[in-house]
Motif scaffolding. Structure first.
Motif, PDB file in Angstrom:
ATOM      1  N   HIS A 204      70.786  32.461  81.178  1.00 13.16           N
ATOM      2  CA  HIS A 204      69.919  33.583  80.823  1.00 13.16           C
ATOM      3  C   HIS A 204      68.524  33.387  81.431  1.00 13.16           C
ATOM      4  O   HIS A 204      67.940  34.325  81.988  1.00 13.16           O
ATOM      5  N   THR A 205      68.005  32.167  81.358  1.00 10.88           N
ATOM      6  CA  THR A 205      66.686  31.863  81.917  1.00 10.88           C
ATOM      7  C   THR A 205      66.696  32.031  83.430  1.00 10.88           C
ATOM      8  O   THR A 205      65.747  32.568  84.008  1.00 10.88           O
ATOM      9  N   GLU A 206      67.777  31.586  84.083  1.00  8.49           N
ATOM     10  CA  GLU A 206      67.892  31.762  85.529  1.00  8.49           C
ATOM     11  C   GLU A 206      67.904  33.248  85.886  1.00  8.49           C
ATOM     12  O   GLU A 206      67.288  33.664  86.873  1.00  8.49           O
ATOM     13  N   ALA A 207      68.613  34.058  85.092  1.00 12.06           N
ATOM     14  CA  ALA A 207      68.665  35.506  85.342  1.00 12.06           C
ATOM     15  C   ALA A 207      67.279  36.122  85.192  1.00 12.06           C
ATOM     16  O   ALA A 207      66.876  36.973  85.995  1.00 12.06           O
ATOM     17  N   GLN A 208      66.528  35.684  84.169  1.00  7.07           N
ATOM     18  CA  GLN A 208      65.163  36.190  83.994  1.00  7.07           C
ATOM     19  C   GLN A 208      64.292  35.788  85.173  1.00  7.07           C
ATOM     20  O   GLN A 208      63.495  36.585  85.667  1.00  7.07           O
ATOM     21  N   SER A 209      64.434  34.542  85.627  1.00  2.81           N
ATOM     22  CA  SER A 209      63.650  34.065  86.762  1.00  2.81           C
ATOM     23  C   SER A 209      63.957  34.885  88.017  1.00  2.81           C
ATOM     24  O   SER A 209      63.053  35.277  88.751  1.00  2.81           O
ATOM     25  N   LYS A 210      65.242  35.143  88.237  1.00  2.00           N
ATOM     26  CA  LYS A 210      65.640  35.945  89.403  1.00  2.00           C
ATOM     27  C   LYS A 210      65.054  37.350  89.301  1.00  2.00           C
ATOM     28  O   LYS A 210      64.524  37.880  90.279  1.00  2.00           O
ATOM     29  N   ALA A 211      65.143  37.942  88.111  1.00  2.00           N
ATOM     30  CA  ALA A 211      64.599  39.297  87.922  1.00  2.00           C
ATOM     31  C   ALA A 211      63.094  39.311  88.166  1.00  2.00           C
ATOM     32  O   ALA A 211      62.576  40.216  88.818  1.00  2.00           O
ATOM     33  N   LEU A 212      62.390  38.305  87.651  1.00  2.00           N
ATOM     34  CA  LEU A 212      60.941  38.240  87.871  1.00  2.00           C
ATOM     35  C   LEU A 212      60.625  38.056  89.350  1.00  2.00           C
ATOM     36  O   LEU A 212      59.653  38.628  89.853  1.00  2.00           O
ATOM     37  N   GLY A 213      61.455  37.269  90.040  1.00  2.00           N
ATOM     38  CA  GLY A 213      61.263  37.094  91.480  1.00  2.00           C
ATOM     39  C   GLY A 213      61.411  38.412  92.218  1.00  2.00           C
ATOM     40  O   GLY A 213      60.638  38.722  93.130  1.00  2.00           O
ATOM     41  N   GLU A 214      62.417  39.202  91.815  1.00  2.00           N
ATOM     42  CA  GLU A 214      62.618  40.510  92.440  1.00  2.00           C
ATOM     43  C   GLU A 214      61.455  41.438  92.126  1.00  2.00           C
ATOM     44  O   GLU A 214      60.983  42.165  92.999  1.00  2.00           O
ATOM     45  N   ILE A 215      60.988  41.421  90.883  1.00  2.63           N
ATOM     46  CA  ILE A 215      59.841  42.260  90.508  1.00  2.63           C
ATOM     47  C   ILE A 215      58.605  41.820  91.282  1.00  2.63           C
ATOM     48  O   ILE A 215      57.846  42.652  91.787  1.00  2.63           O
ATOM     49  N   ALA A 216      58.407  40.509  91.394  1.00  2.00           N
ATOM     50  CA  ALA A 216      57.244  39.991  92.137  1.00  2.00           C
ATOM     51  C   ALA A 216      57.315  40.428  93.601  1.00  2.00           C
ATOM     52  O   ALA A 216      56.291  40.820  94.183  1.00  2.00           O
ATOM     53  N   ALA A 217      58.515  40.381  94.199  1.00  3.12           N
ATOM     54  CA  ALA A 217      58.665  40.823  95.591  1.00  3.12           C
ATOM     55  C   ALA A 217      58.337  42.309  95.713  1.00  3.12           C
ATOM     56  O   ALA A 217      57.648  42.730  96.651  1.00  3.12           O
ATOM     57  N   GLU A 218      58.820  43.103  94.754  1.00  2.00           N
ATOM     58  CA  GLU A 218      58.507  44.535  94.765  1.00  2.00           C
ATOM     59  C   GLU A 218      57.005  44.758  94.610  1.00  2.00           C
ATOM     60  O   GLU A 218      56.430  45.626  95.268  1.00  2.00           O
ATOM     61  N   MET A 219      56.363  43.974  93.756  1.00  2.00           N
ATOM     62  CA  MET A 219      54.913  44.116  93.553  1.00  2.00           C
ATOM     63  C   MET A 219      54.145  43.705  94.813  1.00  2.00           C
ATOM     64  O   MET A 219      53.140  44.327  95.159  1.00  2.00           O
ATOM     65  N   ARG A 220      54.613  42.648  95.500  1.00  2.00           N
ATOM     66  CA  ARG A 220      53.958  42.250  96.759  1.00  2.00           C
ATOM     67  C   ARG A 220      54.063  43.375  97.788  1.00  2.00           C
ATOM     68  O   ARG A 220      53.106  43.678  98.503  1.00  2.00           O
TER      69      ARG A 220
ATOM     70  N   ARG B 235      51.519  47.970 100.579  1.00  2.00           N
ATOM     71  CA  ARG B 235      51.420  49.416 100.844  1.00  2.00           C
ATOM     72  C   ARG B 235      50.064  49.956 100.402  1.00  2.00           C
ATOM     73  O   ARG B 235      49.437  50.752 101.118  1.00  2.00           O
ATOM     74  N   LEU B 236      49.605  49.533  99.230  1.00  2.00           N
ATOM     75  CA  LEU B 236      48.303  50.004  98.733  1.00  2.00           C
ATOM     76  C   LEU B 236      47.160  49.504  99.618  1.00  2.00           C
ATOM     77  O   LEU B 236      46.221  50.252  99.901  1.00  2.00           O
ATOM     78  N   ASP B 237      47.238  48.246 100.068  1.00  2.00           N
ATOM     79  CA  ASP B 237      46.208  47.722 100.973  1.00  2.00           C
ATOM     80  C   ASP B 237      46.164  48.525 102.274  1.00  2.00           C
ATOM     81  O   ASP B 237      45.086  48.865 102.774  1.00  2.00           O
ATOM     82  N   LYS B 238      47.349  48.835 102.826  1.00  2.00           N
ATOM     83  CA  LYS B 238      47.402  49.629 104.063  1.00  2.00           C
ATOM     84  C   LYS B 238      46.845  51.031 103.833  1.00  2.00           C
ATOM     85  O   LYS B 238      46.131  51.564 104.680  1.00  2.00           O
ATOM     86  N   LYS B 239      47.169  51.619 102.670  1.00  2.00           N
ATOM     87  CA  LYS B 239      46.657  52.960 102.354  1.00  2.00           C
ATOM     88  C   LYS B 239      45.135  52.932 102.263  1.00  2.00           C
ATOM     89  O   LYS B 239      44.456  53.814 102.811  1.00  2.00           O
ATOM     90  N   ALA B 240      44.582  51.923 101.580  1.00  2.00           N
ATOM     91  CA  ALA B 240      43.116  51.814 101.460  1.00  2.00           C
ATOM     92  C   ALA B 240      42.488  51.652 102.840  1.00  2.00           C
ATOM     93  O   ALA B 240      41.450  52.264 103.135  1.00  2.00           O
ATOM     94  N   GLU B 241      43.122  50.863 103.697  1.00  2.00           N
ATOM     95  CA  GLU B 241      42.601  50.663 105.050  1.00  2.00           C
ATOM     96  C   GLU B 241      42.621  51.978 105.836  1.00  2.00           C
ATOM     97  O   GLU B 241      41.660  52.309 106.542  1.00  2.00           O
TER      98      GLU B 241
END
Length: 169
Positions: free
Chosen positions: A58-74, A79-85
């Protein structure tokens, strides 16, 4: 007196150890056919270990999900940095067309000034070594291949560590 529904693992294991010692002191040891059955009835440590493995999954699944969310946030941040530029670029171009070097507002002041020159590499191979940075990093793949053939100065094989493999159904 009723026993608690859930006995903490460390208490259960300590009790199981004491019971085993008492059984051995009573002449019932690991060679006695009843010993395993008696100990199995005293503890549910195997089920606890199964629960721990499920918690690890379960902890590994949470870690994987957070990794995917972190990648999406990056990606979103990029995209936001490029838009501001791009937005700043629109204002810079418009100010240039209007001949403005300063734009003021109640919450900001924008000024146009000459930037600093940037380094442009036209031929990387022609650069002298003192103008380059070299990174020395061990290649574990190459070292392992060399160790398989013999010895390597500065490297050796470690002792193998136990590996736990968990298969799910």
């Amino acid at each position: 007196m009723n026993a608690p529904a859930r006995i903490p693992l460390h208490v259960e294991m300590a009790t199981a150890s004491r019971v085993a010692a008492q059984l051995i002191a009573a002449g019932i040891d690991e060679t006695d056919p009843d010993f395993a059955e008696l100990m199995a009835s005293e503890t549910d440590v195997l089920e606890r270990l199964r629960r721990i493995l499920r918690a690890a999954r379960h902890t590994e699944a949470q870690s994987k999900a957070l990794g995917e969310i972190a990648a999406e946030m990056r990606e979103r941040r990029a995209r936001l940095d490029k838009k501001a530029e791009r937005l700043r670029g629109v204002v810079l171009e418009a100010m240039g067309e209007l001949g403005l070097t300063k734009l003021e507002g109640p919450d900001l002041t924008a000024t146009v000034s000459d930037g600093k020159p940037k380094v442009v590499i036209t031929d990387e191979a022609a650069l002298p070594d003192d103008a380059c940075v070299f990174k020395r990093e061990p290649s574990k793949t190459a070292i392992a291949a060399a160790l398989a053939e013999g010895s390597v100065a500065g490297a050796e094989w470690s002792n193998p560590a136990p590996v736990l493999t968990v298969r799910t159904r």
